[in-house]
Design a protein around this motif. Structure first.
Motif, PDB file in Angstrom:
ATOM      1  N   LEU A  68       0.898  -1.159   0.020  1.00  0.00           N
ATOM      2  CA  LEU A  68      -0.069   0.045  -0.112  1.00  0.00           C
ATOM      3  C   LEU A  68       0.905   1.349   0.093  1.00  0.00           C
ATOM      4  O   LEU A  68       0.776   2.228  -0.795  1.00  0.00           O
ATOM      5  CB  LEU A  68      -0.900   0.043   1.257  1.00  0.00           C
ATOM      6  N   ALA A  78       0.975   3.756  -3.271  1.00  0.00           N
ATOM      7  CA  ALA A  78       0.933   5.532  -2.846  1.00  0.00           C
ATOM      8  C   ALA A  78       1.898   6.176  -3.493  1.00  0.00           C
ATOM      9  O   ALA A  78       1.822   7.451  -3.963  1.00  0.00           O
ATOM     10  CB  ALA A  78       0.520   5.479  -1.441  1.00  0.00           C
ATOM     11  N   ILE A  81      -8.047   9.163  -6.705  1.00  0.00           N
ATOM     12  CA  ILE A  81      -8.097   8.684  -5.259  1.00  0.00           C
ATOM     13  C   ILE A  81      -9.081   7.741  -5.136  1.00  0.00           C
ATOM     14  O   ILE A  81      -9.004   6.854  -4.345  1.00  0.00           O
ATOM     15  CB  ILE A  81      -7.713   9.842  -4.482  1.00  0.00           C
ATOM     16  N   TRP A 105      -8.976   4.827  -1.669  1.00  0.00           N
ATOM     17  CA  TRP A 105      -8.157   5.647  -0.512  1.00  0.00           C
ATOM     18  C   TRP A 105      -9.272   6.152   0.477  1.00  0.00           C
ATOM     19  O   TRP A 105      -9.221   6.040   1.589  1.00  0.00           O
ATOM     20  CB  TRP A 105      -7.399   6.497  -0.902  1.00  0.00           C
ATOM     21  N   ASN A 106     -10.380   6.605  -0.014  1.00  0.00           N
ATOM     22  CA  ASN A 106     -11.276   7.368   0.781  1.00  0.00           C
ATOM     23  C   ASN A 106     -11.797   6.442   1.434  1.00  0.00           C
ATOM     24  O   ASN A 106     -12.504   6.996   2.768  1.00  0.00           O
ATOM     25  CB  ASN A 106     -12.423   8.220  -0.319  1.00  0.00           C
ATOM     26  N   LEU A 108     -10.884   3.784   3.072  1.00  0.00           N
ATOM     27  CA  LEU A 108      -9.946   2.631   3.563  1.00  0.00           C
ATOM     28  C   LEU A 108     -10.418   2.497   5.016  1.00  0.00           C
ATOM     29  O   LEU A 108     -10.249   1.063   5.339  1.00  0.00           O
ATOM     30  CB  LEU A 108      -8.349   3.315   3.628  1.00  0.00           C
ATOM     31  N   ASP A 141      -2.835   1.161   8.708  1.00  0.00           N
ATOM     32  CA  ASP A 141      -2.937   1.302   7.256  1.00  0.00           C
ATOM     33  C   ASP A 141      -3.017   2.578   6.765  1.00  0.00           C
ATOM     34  O   ASP A 141      -2.383   3.033   5.789  1.00  0.00           O
ATOM     35  CB  ASP A 141      -4.073   0.252   6.699  1.00  0.00           C
ATOM     36  N   MET A 142      -4.080   3.262   7.259  1.00  0.00           N
ATOM     37  CA  MET A 142      -4.199   4.851   6.962  1.00  0.00           C
ATOM     38  C   MET A 142      -2.693   5.563   7.151  1.00  0.00           C
ATOM     39  O   MET A 142      -2.658   6.402   6.473  1.00  0.00           O
ATOM     40  CB  MET A 142      -5.338   5.194   7.810  1.00  0.00           C
ATOM     41  N   LEU A 182      -0.687   5.455   4.081  1.00  0.00           N
ATOM     42  CA  LEU A 182      -1.044   6.205   3.006  1.00  0.00           C
ATOM     43  C   LEU A 182      -1.011   8.089   3.480  1.00  0.00           C
ATOM     44  O   LEU A 182      -0.274   8.840   2.782  1.00  0.00           O
ATOM     45  CB  LEU A 182      -2.626   6.350   2.815  1.00  0.00           C
ATOM     46  N   SER A 225     -11.564  11.980   4.847  1.00  0.00           N
ATOM     47  CA  SER A 225     -11.523  10.586   4.825  1.00  0.00           C
ATOM     48  C   SER A 225     -10.993   9.795   6.189  1.00  0.00           C
ATOM     49  O   SER A 225     -11.126   8.658   6.350  1.00  0.00           O
ATOM     50  CB  SER A 225     -10.873  10.065   3.549  1.00  0.00           C
TER      51      SER A 225
END
Length: 370
Positions: A12, A16, A47, A52-53, A55, A70-71, A74, A91
């Motif tokens: 990920l 990114a 995106i 991504w929004n 996630l 995880d976020m 990003l 997000s």
């Protein structure tokens, strides 16, 4: 025991980095900075397609159902690229507040829309004092039938100028000192926004004026505001980590090609020390961020304390690193034409947004029983 990132998290992060290096180069960032509202709609359409929004949004609402660790991957890359726009505020922060709310109706209305990139949310916390301390927040929510009305003014609300809804921290009832989170829609006649000029042009902030604005309470508990503060602390820390990495990289690259007295300036001991100090700050902070995000995901008892640690440490590291990086660039580092100022200014925003390092150090002490 493996304390590193999973293979999926590394993938990920790498994907990114690859996407943003092509679609969010500094030429794109500067173009967005020069726009009226600072919202890169074309970039955000891509995106949304990447997912991504959504996630951290649960799968039943159209998201991926992943966690803050995880976020954080990003957000680190977003900080590395100085990605503009409301992603972090919509997000991550607004979505987190909704996910933890008790209103199934609000979740069903807004979470799928955020995940699909069809709605933008933000948060409005600070007021005239510029503080996230509940004692400095005076917006009042009064009961009106089955709903609530908000009266007050908020400062520095990111992207309220393009948001569809705003999560607002307010006192629930006259004489109350406990904060609750409420949702208001920007189309409401009682809501007015006014765009402000600020130092970091990769992020736009507004004043939000509320005059009997119709609101819905997310949860009748003070823990909702505390959780939002934790999520924001980790999110800003992740953005700061990526920004620090980029500032270091730019400074080192420049010191390899800029020559004085017939040799690269990177060969001078003073420049080596400056770069080494950034690295010495950066690497321990990375593991602090990872644990803070993991603690939020796992519901650890010390999650709030480590979130505060991460915010205090990473935002200071970012500011110091960008200072040193500007100095390592010499005179050109102070110019508008060079890109270094993008990260220098972003570091200043991160340092103050959702609480200063001093505030969060006090929070660490308080949560630790001191």
């Amino acid at each position: 025991m493996d304390f590193g990132l999973s293979e999926e998290q590394l993938q990920l992060k790498d994907s990114a980095r690859s996407f943003l290096s092509g679609e969010c180069a500094t030429t794109v960032v500067r173009k967005i900075m020069a726009s009226d509202d600072g919202y890169p709609r074309d970039l955000y359409a891509q995106i949304a397609k990447l997912g991504w929004n959504g996630l951290i949004i649960p799968e039943r609402y159209g998201g991926a159902g992943l966690g803050m660790l995880d976020m954080a991957m990003l957000l680190e890359e977003a900080g590395y690229a100085a990605m503009p726009g409301p992603f972090l505020f919509s997000s991550v922060l607004a979505a987190s507040a909704l996910i933890n709310s008790k209103s199934d109706e609000l979740k069903a209305k807004w979470l799928p829309a955020i995940a699909e990139g069809k709605a933008v949310g933000t948060v409005a916390i600070v007021e005239g004092a510029g503080s996230v301390d509940p004692a400095d927040i005076w917006t009042l929510a009064s009961k009106e039938g089955e709903g609530w009305l908000l009266n007050g003014s908020k400062m520095l609300a990111p992207y309220a100028n393009v948001a569809d809804f705003i999560i607002v921290a307010a006192r629930a009832g006259t004489g109350s000192h406990d904060l609750r989170l409420f949702l208001i829609e920007t189309r409401d006649n009682g809501v007015k926004t006014r765009l402000l000029k600020n130092l970091d042009m990769t992020r736009r902030v507004s004043v939000v004026e509320m005059n009997c604005a119709t609101a819905v309470m997310l949860e009748d508990s003070t823990t909702s505001f505390a959780h939002l503060l934790d999520v924001a602390s980790v999110a800003i820390a992740a953005d700061s980590l990526g920004g620090t990495e980029r500032a270091l990289e730019m400074a080192v690259d420049y010191s390899k090609v800029r020559e004085q007295f017939g040799k690269p300036i990177g060969s001078f001991q003073a420049l080596k020390h400056a770069a080494a100090e950034i690295v010495a700050d950066l690497e321990p902070a990375r593991s602090l961020l990872w644990y803070a995000a993991y603690a939020l995901d796992s519901g650890a008892a010390n999650a709030s304390r480590f979130a505060a640690m991460a915010k205090a440490r990473l935002s200071e590291v970012y500011s110091r690193a960008s200072d040193r990086a500007v100095l390592m660039h010499g005179g050109i580092g102070f110019t508008w034409e060079h890109d270094m100022h993008l990260w220098f200014k972003r570091a200043r925003f991160n340092e103050s947004y959702f609480g200063s390092p001093a505030y969060h150090r006090e929070r660490v002490a308080s949560l630790g029983g001191y």
